[in-house]
Design a protein around this motif. Sequence first.
Motif, PDB file in Angstrom:
ATOM      1  N   MET A   1       0.855  -1.193   0.000  1.00  0.00           N
ATOM      2  CA  MET A   1       0.000   0.000   0.000  1.00  0.00           C
ATOM      3  C   MET A   1       0.891   1.244   0.000  1.00  0.00           C
ATOM      4  SD  MET A   1      -2.852   1.203   2.796  1.00  0.00           S
ATOM      5  CE  MET A   1      -3.805  -0.296   2.569  1.00  0.00           C
ATOM      6  N   ASP A   2       0.698   2.153  -0.983  1.00  0.00           N
ATOM      7  CA  ASP A   2       1.551   3.335  -1.061  1.00  0.00           C
ATOM      8  C   ASP A   2       1.144   4.363  -0.015  1.00  0.00           C
ATOM      9  OD1 ASP A   2      -0.707   4.619  -1.998  1.00  0.00           O
ATOM     10  OD2 ASP A   2      -0.149   4.389  -4.105  1.00  0.00           O
ATOM     11  N   ALA A   3       1.974   5.391   0.106  1.00  0.00           N
ATOM     12  CA  ALA A   3       1.759   6.401   1.145  1.00  0.00           C
ATOM     13  C   ALA A   3       0.449   7.143   0.957  1.00  0.00           C
ATOM     14  CB  ALA A   3       2.934   7.383   1.146  1.00  0.00           C
ATOM     15  N   ARG A   4       0.058   7.390  -0.314  1.00  0.00           N
ATOM     16  CA  ARG A   4      -1.185   8.113  -0.568  1.00  0.00           C
ATOM     17  C   ARG A   4      -2.383   7.329  -0.029  1.00  0.00           C
ATOM     18  NH1 ARG A   4      -2.376  12.104  -4.320  1.00  0.00           N
ATOM     19  NH2 ARG A   4      -0.313  11.803  -5.216  1.00  0.00           N
ATOM     20  N   ASN A   5      -2.410   6.025  -0.323  1.00  0.00           N
ATOM     21  CA  ASN A   5      -3.515   5.196   0.163  1.00  0.00           C
ATOM     22  C   ASN A   5      -3.517   5.086   1.685  1.00  0.00           C
ATOM     23  OD1 ASN A   5      -4.507   4.719  -2.392  1.00  0.00           O
ATOM     24  ND2 ASN A   5      -3.283   2.857  -2.689  1.00  0.00           N
ATOM     25  N   GLN A   6      -2.314   5.019   2.258  1.00  0.00           N
ATOM     26  CA  GLN A   6      -2.237   4.980   3.723  1.00  0.00           C
ATOM     27  C   GLN A   6      -2.810   6.244   4.344  1.00  0.00           C
ATOM     28  OE1 GLN A   6       1.805   4.240   4.833  1.00  0.00           O
ATOM     29  NE2 GLN A   6       1.774   2.093   4.201  1.00  0.00           N
ATOM     30  N   PRO A 303       2.501  17.663  -1.298  1.00  0.00           N
ATOM     31  CA  PRO A 303       3.866  18.082  -1.670  1.00  0.00           C
ATOM     32  C   PRO A 303       4.943  17.141  -1.143  1.00  0.00           C
ATOM     33  CG  PRO A 303       2.584  19.967  -0.941  1.00  0.00           C
ATOM     34  CD  PRO A 303       1.776  18.752  -0.631  1.00  0.00           C
ATOM     35  N   LEU A 304       4.766  16.642   0.097  1.00  0.00           N
ATOM     36  CA  LEU A 304       5.767  15.714   0.637  1.00  0.00           C
ATOM     37  C   LEU A 304       5.786  14.397  -0.140  1.00  0.00           C
ATOM     38  CD1 LEU A 304       5.553  16.128   4.519  1.00  0.00           C
ATOM     39  CD2 LEU A 304       7.472  16.690   3.026  1.00  0.00           C
ATOM     40  N   LEU A 305       4.596  13.910  -0.507  1.00  0.00           N
ATOM     41  CA  LEU A 305       4.547  12.669  -1.283  1.00  0.00           C
ATOM     42  C   LEU A 305       5.216  12.858  -2.644  1.00  0.00           C
ATOM     43  CD1 LEU A 305       0.898  11.482  -0.471  1.00  0.00           C
ATOM     44  CD2 LEU A 305       3.026  10.418   0.287  1.00  0.00           C
ATOM     45  N   ASN A 306       4.993  14.009  -3.279  1.00  0.00           N
ATOM     46  CA  ASN A 306       5.666  14.286  -4.563  1.00  0.00           C
ATOM     47  C   ASN A 306       7.177  14.355  -4.390  1.00  0.00           C
ATOM     48  OD1 ASN A 306       3.250  14.402  -5.953  1.00  0.00           O
ATOM     49  ND2 ASN A 306       3.007  16.612  -5.643  1.00  0.00           N
ATOM     50  N   LEU A 307       7.604  15.017  -3.314  1.00  0.00           N
ATOM     51  CA  LEU A 307       9.043  15.127  -3.058  1.00  0.00           C
ATOM     52  C   LEU A 307       9.637  13.760  -2.771  1.00  0.00           C
ATOM     53  CD1 LEU A 307      11.523  16.936  -2.637  1.00  0.00           C
ATOM     54  CD2 LEU A 307      10.774  17.270  -0.261  1.00  0.00           C
ATOM     55  N   GLU A 308       8.940  12.951  -1.969  1.00  0.00           N
ATOM     56  CA  GLU A 308       9.425  11.602  -1.663  1.00  0.00           C
ATOM     57  C   GLU A 308       9.548  10.758  -2.928  1.00  0.00           C
ATOM     58  OE1 GLU A 308       8.152   7.860   1.223  1.00  0.00           O
ATOM     59  OE2 GLU A 308       6.620   9.169   0.381  1.00  0.00           O
ATOM     60  N   ARG A 309       8.544  10.872  -3.807  1.00  0.00           N
ATOM     61  CA  ARG A 309       8.572  10.095  -5.054  1.00  0.00           C
ATOM     62  C   ARG A 309       9.779  10.457  -5.919  1.00  0.00           C
ATOM     63  NH1 ARG A 309       6.607  11.628  -9.743  1.00  0.00           N
ATOM     64  NH2 ARG A 309       5.434  13.331  -8.772  1.00  0.00           N
TER      65      ARG A 309
END
Length: 351
Positions: A1-6, A303-309
């Motif tokens: 499960m990716d961070a967005r879904n979590q 923004p954090l998820l985009n940066l992490e990706r």
Amino acid sequence: MDARNQFMMRSALVFGATTLLLLGLLSWQMGRDAERAADRTVATLALTQEVVEALENRNLVMRGELVASNQAVVAYMTEALGSALPGAAVDRTSIFDLLEERRTQLDLDAAAVVGVDGEVLAATDPTVESHDFAKDPVFQEARKAQESKTGLWSEGGRLMHVAILPLARYGSGDAYLLVGQVIGEELVQTIAGIGAADVAIIAPSASGPVVAASTLDPSSSEELAQAVRDQDGRGDLSLSGLHAQPESAPLFGDARVRLLALVRDPSFSSIVATHLPTAMFGVVMWLALAAALAWYWLQVATPLLNLERLMLRSAETGDRNLSVPERGAPTIVRVAAAFNRLMGSRNGTRD
């Protein structure tokens, strides 16, 4: 499960838990308010019953005094009782005529003259005429104290509020005057009107407890009567839309006859009116939480998820020709700008 879904799952859990908490608090508040309202209703009715009974006792005694203290009545009663002429027979017909006249004038349901031994000398009501005064506590108290006493009779399918006055105090001979008023809808309507609640009188009968009078409509009154018979007058009574409080009070001091307070379930409109401030507070809190989560999602999480990706992509592929949009919360913007500068410096460029 990716961070967005979590994040979405956690947000849903937070929303669900918050909604359940708010609903639980509202339900608890409603239950507490309903219990307090029921207690206030019972307390108000108890005070109302006490006041109404005192007034009814005084009113009945005063009507008896109007009969016993009238000088014409005193003279007439003395002669009829035979005390003016020793050995003469009691003129029961004359006493009856006098009692019937006064009963009609004073709007009484019963009147009688009783001898010292409990013998009924004359009575306008068959139930009174057949009553065993030798065992009647009201009569015995009046005879012992030689003063007016009041009480409640439950016989012949009727409840009667009675007052017994010693005629000797008014110079009418050694006998006792009884005046009575049938208890019924008028009394319960009076108590209910002041106490602002429905009430019912539960009385004994040969077949068990019955509803002698109530402020309910006929169908509800019959339902209450059936519940009383089923439970033999004990315990809580729960009917459609109302509840009988277990703290029933004796009527006119008679433990066999009880006055029940019937508390109705609150209507939807009254619930809304009572709990609107609490509900509005809950809605505001829920919207505030939703707004906070939306802000966090747009300004921080996304923004954090985009940066992490992009950071993971750079680490895994060695790609340095990357940049992230510099938007979101101020701290996130600064981190995104630092990442872009880092990528630019590694590509041989300078800001």
